[in-house]
Scaffold this active site. Structure first.
Site, PDB file in Angstrom:
ATOM      1  N   ASP A  44       0.882  -1.164   0.000  1.00  0.00           N
ATOM      2  CA  ASP A  44       0.000   0.000   0.000  1.00  0.00           C
ATOM      3  C   ASP A  44       0.926   1.222   0.000  1.00  0.00           C
ATOM      4  O   ASP A  44       1.377   1.655   1.058  1.00  0.00           O
ATOM      5  CB  ASP A  44      -0.909   0.000   1.228  1.00  0.00           C
ATOM      6  CG  ASP A  44      -1.785   1.236   1.296  1.00  0.00           C
ATOM      7  OD1 ASP A  44      -2.207   1.734   0.231  1.00  0.00           O
ATOM      8  OD2 ASP A  44      -2.042   1.724   2.418  1.00  0.00           O
ATOM      9  N   GLU A  90      -1.348  -1.613  -4.701  1.00  0.00           N
ATOM     10  CA  GLU A  90      -2.551  -0.801  -4.874  1.00  0.00           C
ATOM     11  C   GLU A  90      -2.280   0.294  -5.902  1.00  0.00           C
ATOM     12  O   GLU A  90      -1.246   0.950  -5.866  1.00  0.00           O
ATOM     13  CB  GLU A  90      -2.983  -0.183  -3.546  1.00  0.00           C
ATOM     14  CG  GLU A  90      -4.317   0.520  -3.642  1.00  0.00           C
ATOM     15  CD  GLU A  90      -4.832   0.978  -2.288  1.00  0.00           C
ATOM     16  OE1 GLU A  90      -5.348   2.114  -2.240  1.00  0.00           O
ATOM     17  OE2 GLU A  90      -4.724   0.225  -1.312  1.00  0.00           O
ATOM     18  N   ASP A 114      -2.395   0.930   7.446  1.00  0.00           N
ATOM     19  CA  ASP A 114      -1.653   0.814   6.184  1.00  0.00           C
ATOM     20  C   ASP A 114      -1.182  -0.623   5.943  1.00  0.00           C
ATOM     21  O   ASP A 114      -1.185  -1.101   4.809  1.00  0.00           O
ATOM     22  CB  ASP A 114      -0.469   1.776   6.172  1.00  0.00           C
ATOM     23  CG  ASP A 114      -0.927   3.229   6.201  1.00  0.00           C
ATOM     24  OD1 ASP A 114      -1.587   3.650   5.237  1.00  0.00           O
ATOM     25  OD2 ASP A 114      -0.646   3.928   7.197  1.00  0.00           O
TER      26      ASP A 114
END
EC number: 3.1.21.10
Length: 172
Positions: free
Chosen positions: A8, A68, A140
């Site tokens: 991420d 992502e 996160d």
């Protein structure tokens, strides 16, 4: 067994999560955050992300990664910084010959929670449940684990389609 690294990306905090997939079973291996000094200029942060992701790759030897995709940021400066952070993670992955798949945030949330508009707390909760964790990971890290789970699910389905063949229509 396949080891999958989820990323991420962020210019201040880059989350990571490592899972193992053995057939239909997923197992938690590691997760955490690469934290940048916000006083450090962006090139230094990019270096920190590259070095951090490279170290995780050396430690766990993943063969696949899920990153992502960049979402539309509030302003151009934020989008550029996020893109550079993402680029550092991608560069580390490809320089270590890790196969990379990219997923949108809505796609990841849909795969893990069942709705593309899930809140962060819902993602944390489902990651905790799916990986049998005693407590939810930091937000996160949970997002990175969710990306890895999304990839494990997607690549598992692709493997089953390759083995059984894709069917169209009713019973054909």
């Amino acid at each position: 067994m396949t080891i999958i690294l989820g990323i991420d990306p962020g210019s201040r905090i880059t989350g990571y999560g490592v899972i193992a997939r053995d057939g239909r079973e997923w197992r938690y291996l590691d997760s955490g955050c690469i934290r940048m000094d916000t006083e450090q200029p962006l090139p230094g942060r990019v270096k920190t992300i590259f070095a951090g992701v490279s170290e995780i790759i050396r430690r766990w030897q993943p063969t696949q990664a899920a990153v992502e995709q960049v979402f539309l940021a509030r302003n151009a400066d934020s989008a550029l910084k996020l893109g550079q952070a993402r680029g550092a993670a991608l560069a580390a992955l490809v320089s270590h010959d890790v196969e990379v798949a990219e997923y949108g945030a809505r796609q990841i949330k849909l795969a893990v929670v069942g709705t593309g508009s899930a809140e962060k707390a819902q993602v944390q909760h489902m990651v905790m449940r799916l990986l049998n964790l005693e407590q939810p990971p930091q937000a996160d890290a949970a997002d990175a684990l969710a990306a890895a789970i999304c990839h494990a699910h997607a690549s598992g389905n692709m493997g089953r389609m390759a083995v059984t063949g894709l069917r169209r229509g009713r019973g054909r």
